[in-house]
Scaffold this active site. Sequence first.
Site, PDB file in Angstrom:
ATOM      1  CE  LYS A  51       1.612   1.030   3.839  1.00 35.39           C
ATOM      2  NZ  LYS A  51       0.328   0.999   4.549  1.00 35.39           N
TER       3      LYS A  51
HETATM    4  C1  E4P Z   1       0.619   3.072   7.133  1.00 32.86           C
HETATM    5  O1  E4P Z   1       0.634   3.216   5.928  1.00 32.86           O
HETATM    6  C2  E4P Z   1      -0.247   2.137   7.848  1.00 32.86           C
HETATM    7  O2  E4P Z   1      -1.291   1.722   7.025  1.00 32.86           O
HETATM    8  C3  E4P Z   1      -0.913   2.726   9.059  1.00 32.86           C
HETATM    9  O3  E4P Z   1      -0.606   4.089   9.246  1.00 32.86           O
HETATM   10  C4  E4P Z   1      -0.852   1.903  10.279  1.00 32.86           C
HETATM   11  O4  E4P Z   1      -1.523   2.553  11.323  1.00 32.86           O
HETATM   12  P1  E4P Z   1      -1.955   1.825  12.688  1.00 32.86           P
HETATM   13  O5  E4P Z   1      -0.733   1.685  13.519  1.00 32.86           O
HETATM   14  O6  E4P Z   1      -2.945   2.760  13.299  1.00 32.86           O
HETATM   15  O7  E4P Z   1      -2.534   0.509  12.293  1.00 32.86           O
END
Ligand code: E4P
Length: 226
Positions: A86
């Site tokens: 990622k």
């Molecule tokens: C995406 O892969 C992220 O880990 C995640 O969806 C972030 O979500 P949040 O905005 O609730 O922290």
Amino acid sequence: MKFFLDTADLAEIEEAASWGALAGVTTNPSLYARIGGKLEDFHAHIKRICDIVDGPVSAESVAMTRDEIIRDGLELAEIAPNVVVKIPTMVEGLAATRALADRGVAVNMTLCFSVPQALLAARAGARYVSPFIGRFDDISEDGLAQVENIVAALNNYDFTSSTVNGERIEVIAASVRSANHVTQAALMGADIATVPFGVLKKMVQHPLTDRGLDSFLKDWEKVQNA
Ligand code: E4P
């Protein structure tokens, strides 16, 4: 639509996997910190997740230069065949994504908030792109509209010559805060929703299901006592 769990919590992942509908997991530095994760255990923790889930498991690089991200990414990809690296959508991230994709490493470009960012991620060879819904809503923008625009824009082009093994880039609706976000993202054609465990539990529930079940059980009692 496929469902990923957005967590680093092993108990949640084990439970969700046991429901039979889990296709993958996404983690991020905040989710790992939330479970009290330590730096030295990070790779081992990702390996444990990969042992539970067959599908893609996103593990994030926190490096800021392309060379460091590439190094990180290659190390993360060594953990298990289903690791997806990622990488934030930024210049150094795009360059690293291209280099990793050229080496056959699948990348999920994260923190994506616009169509141009998503198009660049696709052209750089990302296997997944993650538009964030909730965080966009938080600044009084329309997170779901952004998902709709990104799906539509990506569908206008064939990016398969840019990606690992010619696979189509998939849109992960991320930063999901409600079951309705999932409904809307599915109607817009997002390939995947990555959801916190709390949202996954809400997705199963409906008051009419509860009420119907209750009356079926009561009537079945009558049948047994007849
Ligand atoms: C995406 O892969 C992220 O880990 C995640 O969806 C972030 O979500 P949040 O905005 O609730 O922290």
